[in-house]
Design a protein around this motif. Structure first.
Motif, mmCIF file in Angstrom:
data_model
loop_
_atom_site.group_PDB
_atom_site.id
_atom_site.type_symbol
_atom_site.label_atom_id
_atom_site.label_comp_id
_atom_site.label_asym_id
_atom_site.label_seq_id
_atom_site.Cartn_x
_atom_site.Cartn_y
_atom_site.Cartn_z
ATOM 1 N N PHE A 6 2.692 14.053 0.463
ATOM 2 C CA PHE A 6 2.686 15.407 -0.082
ATOM 3 C C PHE A 6 2.409 15.276 -1.567
ATOM 4 N N GLY A 7 1.515 16.088 -2.109
ATOM 5 C CA GLY A 7 1.251 16.005 -3.535
ATOM 6 C C GLY A 7 -0.065 16.633 -3.933
ATOM 7 N N PRO A 8 -0.546 16.258 -5.108
ATOM 8 C CA PRO A 8 -1.689 16.944 -5.697
ATOM 9 C C PRO A 8 -3.046 16.580 -5.105
ATOM 10 N N TYR A 9 -3.129 15.496 -4.348
ATOM 11 C CA TYR A 9 -4.413 15.063 -3.809
ATOM 12 C C TYR A 9 -4.526 15.440 -2.336
ATOM 13 N N GLN A 10 -5.755 15.570 -1.872
ATOM 14 C CA GLN A 10 -5.946 15.763 -0.442
ATOM 15 C C GLN A 10 -5.710 14.439 0.276
ATOM 16 N N PHE A 11 -6.059 13.356 -0.412
ATOM 17 C CA PHE A 11 -5.926 12.023 0.167
ATOM 18 C C PHE A 11 -5.625 11.054 -0.965
ATOM 19 N N TRP A 12 -4.706 10.107 -0.733
ATOM 20 C CA TRP A 12 -4.350 9.094 -1.741
ATOM 21 C C TRP A 12 -3.968 7.824 -1.002
ATOM 22 N N HIS A 13 -4.695 6.762 -1.242
ATOM 23 C CA HIS A 13 -4.440 5.456 -0.630
ATOM 24 C C HIS A 13 -4.553 4.440 -1.762
ATOM 25 N N HIS A 14 -3.444 3.793 -2.105
ATOM 26 C CA HIS A 14 -3.391 2.908 -3.270
ATOM 27 C C HIS A 14 -2.942 1.520 -2.841
ATOM 28 N N GLN A 15 -3.851 0.570 -2.953
ATOM 29 C CA GLN A 15 -3.558 -0.826 -2.625
ATOM 30 C C GLN A 15 -3.214 -1.576 -3.900
ATOM 31 N N HIS A 16 -2.178 -2.417 -3.823
ATOM 32 C CA HIS A 16 -1.750 -3.262 -4.938
ATOM 33 C C HIS A 16 -1.795 -4.707 -4.431
ATOM 34 N N HIS A 17 -2.712 -5.511 -4.958
ATOM 35 C CA HIS A 17 -2.870 -6.896 -4.507
ATOM 36 C C HIS A 17 -2.458 -7.848 -5.626
ATOM 37 N N PHE A 18 -1.825 -8.956 -5.235
ATOM 38 C CA PHE A 18 -1.344 -9.962 -6.180
ATOM 39 C C PHE A 18 -1.790 -11.336 -5.712
ATOM 40 N N LYS A 19 -2.253 -12.167 -6.649
ATOM 41 C CA LYS A 19 -2.556 -13.549 -6.289
ATOM 42 C C LYS A 19 -2.308 -14.447 -7.493
ATOM 43 N N SER A 20 -1.852 -15.654 -7.199
ATOM 44 C CA SER A 20 -1.631 -16.646 -8.249
ATOM 45 C C SER A 20 -2.977 -17.132 -8.766
ATOM 46 N N ILE A 21 -3.048 -17.291 -10.067
ATOM 47 C CA ILE A 21 -4.216 -17.872 -10.721
ATOM 48 C C ILE A 21 -3.687 -18.878 -11.739
ATOM 49 N N PRO A 22 -4.521 -19.756 -12.252
ATOM 50 C CA PRO A 22 -4.024 -20.701 -13.265
ATOM 51 C C PRO A 22 -3.386 -19.959 -14.441
ATOM 52 N N GLY A 23 -2.133 -20.246 -14.722
ATOM 53 C CA GLY A 23 -1.434 -19.642 -15.845
ATOM 54 C C GLY A 23 -0.864 -18.265 -15.598
ATOM 55 N N GLY A 24 -0.883 -17.802 -14.343
ATOM 56 C CA GLY A 24 -0.315 -16.478 -14.118
ATOM 57 C C GLY A 24 -0.666 -15.854 -12.788
ATOM 58 N N VAL A 25 -0.843 -14.535 -12.847
ATOM 59 C CA VAL A 25 -1.076 -13.717 -11.661
ATOM 60 C C VAL A 25 -2.207 -12.739 -11.952
ATOM 61 N N GLU A 26 -3.034 -12.524 -10.953
ATOM 62 C CA GLU A 26 -4.039 -11.473 -11.023
ATOM 63 C C GLU A 26 -3.592 -10.347 -10.096
ATOM 64 N N MET A 27 -3.527 -9.152 -10.663
ATOM 65 C CA MET A 27 -3.149 -7.968 -9.895
ATOM 66 C C MET A 27 -4.379 -7.064 -9.804
ATOM 67 N N THR A 28 -4.695 -6.643 -8.592
ATOM 68 C CA THR A 28 -5.830 -5.750 -8.374
ATOM 69 C C THR A 28 -5.329 -4.477 -7.712
ATOM 70 N N ASP A 29 -5.638 -3.347 -8.334
ATOM 71 C CA ASP A 29 -5.336 -2.032 -7.768
ATOM 72 C C ASP A 29 -6.638 -1.456 -7.226
ATOM 73 N N ILE A 73 0.856 -1.189 0.000
ATOM 74 C CA ILE A 73 0.000 0.000 0.000
ATOM 75 C C ILE A 73 0.890 1.235 0.000
ATOM 76 N N ASP A 74 0.571 2.163 -0.899
ATOM 77 C CA ASP A 74 1.259 3.457 -0.860
ATOM 78 C C ASP A 74 0.238 4.541 -0.546
ATOM 79 N N GLU A 75 0.698 5.528 0.238
ATOM 80 C CA GLU A 75 -0.144 6.656 0.620
ATOM 81 C C GLU A 75 0.616 7.946 0.363
ATOM 82 N N GLN A 76 -0.096 8.921 -0.170
ATOM 83 C CA GLN A 76 0.517 10.228 -0.419
ATOM 84 C C GLN A 76 0.812 10.917 0.910
#
Length: 158
Positions: A90-113, A85-88
């Motif tokens: 200082f920057g252009p937003y009043q609030f910024w919370h960004h989650q990056h999730h990863f999980k194995s799936i058949p044949g690869g990876v699923e990434m969810t932002d 998780i990254d959080e701002q």
């Protein structure tokens, strides 16, 4: 402040280790950000550095009309090969919370932002979000999906 939330899901035909290795390197963010944003990491980060909880990353970015802005985020949480998780700070937003999730799936990876953000300037920020910010964020993640597909290939179930 009104909070806005966007979610993006992408599948990649790579191992969880490969996906994590790429996305946990702060310097790789520039590789998947539209060139017109002139995104540059300004922190003194070694190419082999991986993110960790408490890591501060500074950037310069030009989101609109070539106007350069400073941006500082903190990596607040990391669970190896699961999420970060990254959080701002200082920057252009009043609030910024960004989650990056990863999980194995058949044949690869699923990434969810999961991106939750708030605009500054009250009513004016709400108007700016409606007129262009939300659309710009959609464009950035569309570009990111295209670049990730170009780097790792398109995911297809065999």
């Amino acid at each position: 402040m009104k909070a806005h939330q966007l979610q993006f899901v992408q599948k990649m035909p790579v191992s969880l280790e490969q996906a994590w290795d790429f996305f946990s390197s702060p310097l790789n963010l520039a590789k998947i950000t539209p060139e017109e944003m002139a995104f540059k990491v300004t922190s003194n980060i070694n190419p082999i550095d991986k993110m960790y909880a408490g890591m501060i990353i500074t950037y310069k970015v030009s989101p609109v009309a070539g106007i350069k802005l400073n941006w500082m985020t903190e990596i607040t949480q990391v669970e190896e090969q699961r999420y970060f998780i990254d959080e701002q700070r200082f920057g252009p937003y009043q609030f910024w919370h960004h989650q990056h999730h990863f999980k194995s799936i058949p044949g690869g990876v699923e990434m969810t932002d999961v991106l939750t953000y708030g605009m500054p300037l009250g009513f004016l920020g709400t108007i700016a979000n409606s007129l262009f910010v939300a659309n710009k964020l959609q464009q950035i993640f569309k570009y990111r999906k295209e670049k990730v597909d170009a780097l790792f290939g398109s995911y297809e179930i065999l």
